[in-house]
Design an enzyme around this catalytic site. Structure first.
Site, PDB file in Angstrom:
ATOM      1  N   GLU A  58      44.787  34.610  54.962  1.00 45.18           N
ATOM      2  CA  GLU A  58      44.377  34.444  53.493  1.00 45.18           C
ATOM      3  C   GLU A  58      43.641  35.326  52.922  1.00 45.18           C
ATOM      4  O   GLU A  58      42.895  35.922  53.666  1.00 45.18           O
ATOM      5  CB  GLU A  58      44.042  32.837  53.561  1.00 45.18           C
ATOM      6  CG  GLU A  58      43.367  32.253  52.199  1.00 45.18           C
ATOM      7  CD  GLU A  58      44.375  32.153  51.359  1.00 45.18           C
ATOM      8  OE1 GLU A  58      45.359  32.740  50.948  1.00 45.18           O
ATOM      9  OE2 GLU A  58      44.199  30.810  50.823  1.00 45.18           O
ATOM     10  N   ASP A  59      43.632  35.498  51.629  1.00 40.10           N
ATOM     11  CA  ASP A  59      43.033  36.438  50.786  1.00 40.10           C
ATOM     12  C   ASP A  59      41.458  36.065  50.493  1.00 40.10           C
ATOM     13  O   ASP A  59      40.640  36.614  51.102  1.00 40.10           O
ATOM     14  CB  ASP A  59      43.796  36.909  49.674  1.00 40.10           C
ATOM     15  CG  ASP A  59      44.042  35.853  48.708  1.00 40.10           C
ATOM     16  OD1 ASP A  59      44.122  34.856  49.077  1.00 40.10           O
ATOM     17  OD2 ASP A  59      44.461  36.292  47.616  1.00 40.10           O
ATOM     18  N   ASP A 112      38.663  29.615  48.505  1.00 39.02           N
ATOM     19  CA  ASP A 112      37.845  29.225  47.194  1.00 39.02           C
ATOM     20  C   ASP A 112      37.671  27.806  47.175  1.00 39.02           C
ATOM     21  O   ASP A 112      36.626  27.131  48.061  1.00 39.02           O
ATOM     22  CB  ASP A 112      38.777  29.669  46.027  1.00 39.02           C
ATOM     23  CG  ASP A 112      37.871  29.542  44.553  1.00 39.02           C
ATOM     24  OD1 ASP A 112      36.936  29.712  44.641  1.00 39.02           O
ATOM     25  OD2 ASP A 112      38.880  29.107  43.736  1.00 39.02           O
ATOM     26  N   PHE A 119      34.818  36.094  40.041  1.00 41.15           N
ATOM     27  CA  PHE A 119      36.166  36.261  40.206  1.00 41.15           C
ATOM     28  C   PHE A 119      36.278  37.854  40.686  1.00 41.15           C
ATOM     29  O   PHE A 119      35.888  38.571  39.967  1.00 41.15           O
ATOM     30  CB  PHE A 119      36.795  35.830  38.783  1.00 41.15           C
ATOM     31  CG  PHE A 119      38.439  35.478  38.747  1.00 41.15           C
ATOM     32  CD1 PHE A 119      38.739  34.732  39.309  1.00 41.15           C
ATOM     33  CD2 PHE A 119      38.938  36.904  38.498  1.00 41.15           C
ATOM     34  CE1 PHE A 119      40.100  34.315  39.448  1.00 41.15           C
ATOM     35  CE2 PHE A 119      40.498  36.698  38.878  1.00 41.15           C
ATOM     36  CZ  PHE A 119      41.114  35.625  39.035  1.00 41.15           C
ATOM     37  N   ARG A 163      46.151  44.563  41.549  1.00 43.08           N
ATOM     38  CA  ARG A 163      46.275  44.153  43.120  1.00 43.08           C
ATOM     39  C   ARG A 163      46.326  45.462  43.864  1.00 43.08           C
ATOM     40  O   ARG A 163      46.081  45.625  45.176  1.00 43.08           O
ATOM     41  CB  ARG A 163      47.610  43.737  43.499  1.00 43.08           C
ATOM     42  CG  ARG A 163      47.838  42.214  42.808  1.00 43.08           C
ATOM     43  CD  ARG A 163      49.242  41.815  43.411  1.00 43.08           C
ATOM     44  NE  ARG A 163      49.659  40.589  42.841  1.00 43.08           N
ATOM     45  CZ  ARG A 163      49.261  39.240  43.283  1.00 43.08           C
ATOM     46  NH1 ARG A 163      48.386  39.088  44.140  1.00 43.08           N
ATOM     47  NH2 ARG A 163      49.944  38.240  42.377  1.00 43.08           N
TER      48      ARG A 163
END
Ligand code: IMP
Length: 179
Positions: free
Chosen positions: A101-102, A105, A154, A167
């Site tokens: 997973e990146d 959150d 963020f 990205r």
């Protein structure tokens, strides 16, 4: 397109990411030492750069597969409702699986994907997230390996987007609005 102007302040350099991935890969190789062919499952789209670098540090037999979940769209807010937009191509029953997973959150995405994959009876299921924002968590979940713990900012870059942009930055940066 984001409707506000912003700049990106570097938070984690490309060099630090590369060094951390080397360490993580060592731990993952030790964990899966007896595994014949590890299935590495990337969560699209944010993990695509991370998974590419990570698997190249794993000098063992790996297969790569992907799951795509519904994402933030163009907003910066998370959603409790997670939908599978693209499922795995291969079977995982009785296999060893590493989910990549990146960012964790709120934790809803990883929880949903893990429940889905667990229901398919893999032999071993482990998780790795490049970034973790523990302060944002809404469900009790923690990846087995975490690249970096970060504050409630963020972030973009290294595969991670803001409304599909940024990205391709080689580093992780935080978004700072200028108006
Ligand atoms: P969760 O379901 O709230 O844990 O959200 C996980 C997903 O939200 C991640 O895989 C990212 O795609 C996205 N996300 C969370 N934080 C950020 C961020 O700071 N920048 C960009 N995307 C993010």
């Amino acid at each position: 397109m984001p409707d506000r102007s912003y700049v990106i302040d570097q938070m984690i350099s490309a060099k630090s990411i590369a060094a951390r991935i080397e360490d993580l890969a060592r731990e993952i190789k030790a964990e899966f030492a007896g595994t014949d062919r590890l299935i590495v499952v990337g969560l699209l789209r944010g993990s695509f750069v991370f998974i590419a670098d990570l698997v190249r540090e794993l000098d063992m037999n790996v297969e790569v597969d992907f799951v795509e979940t519904s994402s933030y769209g163009n907003a910066m807010e998370s959603s409790k409702e997670v939908r599978i937009l693209k499922d795995l191509r291969g079977e995982i029953e009785g296999r060893d699986v590493l989910v990549v997973e990146d960012i964790v959150d709120t934790g809803h995405t990883l929880t949903h994907v893990l429940h889905l994959l667990e229901s398919r009876a893999p032999a071993k299921l482990r998780t790795i997230a490049l970034l973790d924002k523990p302060i944002r968590r809404e469900v009790d979940i923690k990846a087995d390996w975490i690249g970096f713990e970060i504050p409630d900012e963020f972030v973009v870059g290294y595969g991670i987007d803001f409304a599909q942009r940024n990205r391709n930055l080689p580093f992780i940066g935080k978004v700072r609005f200028t108006e």
